[in-house]
Design a protein around this motif. Structure first.
Motif: not given
Lengths: 428, 428, 428
Positions: C132-147
């Protein structure tokens, strides 16, 4: 055959157009012609009860038929039955006379506050005659002599009504009754006749849990005659609706049965409540239509009355303004839809009990509940599941549950079906 | 003897004028004088109960009589019983003393928020004495010595009350009770005494279905004494009204009996409802007048209380401003009329059943229904006929029917009488 | 130990502060740690029910414990469990993976309409995981790989709950239940935990008429487990309250038990009515907290639910904004006070009968009534005396009397005590 609301509304409207010109009364050829037209859509049986037959406190009257009627002055028809059958007071005795205006005046009826409309008047039970005309015309009549003619007959014949039983899985019956005795009035009551025909078609189109009895009969004397002939079998009637005035644009109105809390009353109140028309549910009053007879204290049948704007509450009531402009396909279709929703509740309402009533069952592992939880609002469907699980105690029917939950009956019924399929509830 | 409302109002007002100056209390000559005046109009029997007699939890007190009372300063009467009998706290013990203002002060009662009015105070059950005076006068009293005199006696004697039974066809009784113990107060309660006298006159003037018992008695101890002496016969009381404060211009108010739904409660609610005063019907509360005793849990009699503005809710209550200006002939007549309407319902309310309850009977051939039909509104009288026919099922009384129909009781009773005359209904 | 409201409020607030950081769930060490902290104030017994144990329709789940969790991009933690335990969907299965945003996206939860808040989500009964995370943070996530890492365990263990019985004179029990399974949420439900602790302290501090059972348990599965283990003894529970959301500034709200008119419902309605919160008494609905289980049809226990703003009706509900700013000492103290008033009614409510029910007793000679009478308004206490005397008939309890009189329960109870002391009433 379509059941698309728009097509349905159009079809009902066209039937009203077709039957509008016929001069109906509580007996006679106009009534028969109307019932024969119904037979083209619904296999009603026509019953004929001879004049003079005693039915409870009443006697079937002589049959009335009319061919023509007019008031002439100076050789010119100034009031003419052929222009509108409302011009003649229904059941007028025959007359052919030359009269002064002063002599004629007590036989003339008009509406001073609606000077362009012709009123609708009847004299079934008093030997008299009369003409109805616009107040404007009445006011313009000069003194002098008038030729008056009503070419009617009152003679032994019979009273006619139509009846059709559509059997269902149970012999428990739903009575659908409408009156068919009004001349050129569209909303009162060709509208309900058209809706009743479509309801009968629907009842015949697929197997139903309940049996449906449709009555097309002249008001008051017709229902009294039917009650007198079927007194021994009235116990089969578990629910009933008198239909009337279903074609105008006003909101739907339900008048409770004399019992006030019969299943049909609760079902109708639920359906109107869902539509935001909770304030349009009214207490029983002993005037209106044939519910007066069905709900007389000797029978007290669970029969309510569904209308749009009730009798007496729309200005066009019982006047020439209750014509083809007053009714429209859309309200007709909406009325039909309202009745079918009420009937669906009567068909589907059941009581259930929990298979194991201790605590809530785990809905998640049965796929009845969302995976990730915690959101602020529970979906309506999950609420419906919880309500059914909590009130499936043999004391609450699905309609009770829907009422208490403030949820649509259909959603609660859907939830119950899902819980039944998972063996979480069973029929009580 | 007239029963024209205006004359009646005038007559009641004149009686109030006549009795206003008398210094009444719960015992004594003022009370007796008042009851003897009642005897001139109504044949009440005067009962005397000796001081010291035990009546339930109470004991009849010594008889109190007063001749004079004053406060003098510098030889001048500044508070004088002869000017207003409210100046003396009722049941004050005798006193004759010279006192400082500081010593006198605890014995003085006034109304700071109504500085020109004299309060009414009592000390029936505590041996004490006191004076009531306007706050303006109290504030003006200089320091110094005062001569104080209360020329009263508290001595063995008796408590007096008046009673009159007007027998009717049935031994079932209606109790009409009013208190007669207040000194110069007009609305509380000479007004109700005057109304009760007129009610008794009316009851005696023609045969009645019910018996009527009128009580004129001192508040609390009087009704307790009466209850104690008549305990065995209380079962006869089927309805009752305590009357009080019936002369001021405020709207009529009905306080229900402890039972809440006794016949008298329903009848009063109907009458107030007809007058648009439905919101002036209140729940029982265990304070007020002698309904406190009649409705104590050991008796729980069906006795309500009718007032105009209730005790404690008009500013003049228990002050010198409850005088002849506060009451008027017109509200007195209206109060009388209200009670008679309630009593008419109690007299006439019946349950009926239909001779044949199946369908509606044909009213037209019995001349109970108009000839030419179809108009938009049914006349009220025809509605009343239909309501009685529909609810004449032994479960609804005429008052029930009138309530449910929203029609005046008198109209419904008239309709029932017409239907009875035609053998369409019979008494249940 | 103080019971001054301000001190009490502060003490409850400090406990909430202390427990706020702990990551609780329906099982696991966070839950145990919380219950052990409760034990420092109240001698609750900790019950452990092994994973896999069947409780009615449910099975105790594997125990869930979590050490750390994060989402990293470019070696930088962008979502970090250590910053807020709400970041991890409760009961997430362990995961350690490199994923594209598209793959990760279905596992991310946010609140679009509250873009700065982190939602609270759970997945107890579905094997899944999420963040769960803030929508603002979610929106800011760039495409790409995540650990992505969730270092959790789901393994055989046990479910823990705490229970404490405070015996009173009677074995009749009052159940006080609150859920203890939410992570860093302050109002829902550390607030109620804090109030329950103070209630337990109070119950232990002096002899009580009733026994009190306190339950601190994980929501749903906890109450179901407790019900399953105590099924035979549920008859002892005569009243109950589920407590939740008692720390925010909204007005108190009471949700009735399924029965709707249990003693606890009436007592709570009275207390809220006294506070002018009569409109905050609501009908039962089968969602909310553990009243869902206590009030399931198989038990139908008389258990209501007390909150301030109910679940789902305050915007911060189930989000990171339900934090230490949302709750405050004053509403906590007010909630405590409200519950104690409800419990006082349950403790003290009795039915009485008059020793002699005929008329009013003479209160004056018993010193229960003022000496000089006649004033416009009766003091409230004297009104209370009259109400008790009138309704002490074995049909009305003190709470009934207080309701009907519109007087505070405490005043009516005080009046009853005085009348009892004078032998004017006795217990029924």
């Amino acid at each position: 055959m379509t059941s698309d609301p728009e097509d349905l509304g159009q079809r009902m409207y066209r039937l009203i157009e077709e039957l509008y010109p016929v001069c109906r009364s509580i007996t006679g050829e106009g009534l028969r012609e109307t019932l024969r037209r119904v037979q083209r859509d619904v296999p009603i049986l026509l019953h004929e009860i001879p004049s003079g037959t005693a039915v409870f406190d009443w006697t079937v009257p002589p049959e009335w038929n009319i061919r023509d009627a007019w008031i002439e002055r100076g050789g010119k028809r100034i009031v003419d039955f052929r222009a509108s059958n409302l011009h003649v007071v229904s059941y007028s005795t025959p007359v052919r006379r030359r009269m002064t205006l002063a002599e004629l005046r007590p036989h003339l009826f008009s509406l001073p506050d609606r000077p362009d409309w012709i009123p609708y008047r009847t004299a079934y039970w008093s030997e008299s005659w009369g003409f109805c005309l616009s107040h404007r015309l009445l006011e313009s009549l000069p003194e002098g002599d008038y030729e008056v003619c009503i070419d009617s007959t009152l003679a032994p014949g019979s009273l006619t009504y139509g009846e059709c039983l559509v059997p269902g899985a149970s012999t428990d019956e739903v009575l659908i009754s409408c009156h068919t005795c009004h001349p050129s009035l569209a909303n009162d009551n060709l509208s309900a006749l058209a809706v009743a025909i479509e309801l009968a078609r629907r009842a015949m189109s697929e197997p139903r849990a309940l049996s449906y009895r449709f009555l097309f009969l002249p008001g008051t004397i017709g229902s009294i005659a039917w009650l007198a002939r079927n007194e021994a079998d009235l116990g089969r009637i578990k629910h009933g609706l008198v239909l009337s005035c279903l074609g105008n644009r006003g909101p739907v109105t339900y008048k409770r049965s004399r019992r006030g809390d019969a299943s049909v009353d609760r079902a109708a109140a639920h359906v109107l409540g869902e539509a935001g028309l909770g304030t349009r549910v009214r207490a029983f009053v002993p005037y209106g239509y044939d519910e007066r007879q069905y709900c007389s204290p000797g029978f007290d049948l669970p029969v309510g009355c569904l209308t749009r704007t009730p009798n007496g509450e729309f200005p066009e009531y019982h006047t020439s303004a209750d014509n083809l402009d007053l009714v429209a396909p859309r309200p007709l279709a909406d009325s039909y839809e309202t009745v079918t929703r009420i009937l669906e509740i009567l068909e589907q309402d059941r009581r259930y009990v929990r298979t194991d009533p201790r605590g809530e069952p785990q809905l998640g592992r049965r796929g009845l509940y969302q995976g990730v939880a915690g959101a602020r609002q529970l979906p309506q469907y999950e609420l419906a599941l919880l309500w059914v699980l909590n009130l499936a105690d043999n004391r609450h029917s699905l309609r009770d549950i829907a009422d208490r939950a403030g949820l649509p009956f259909a959603l609660v019924a859907e939830a119950a079906a899902a819980l039944l399929a998972k063996d979480l509830i069973r029929e009580a």
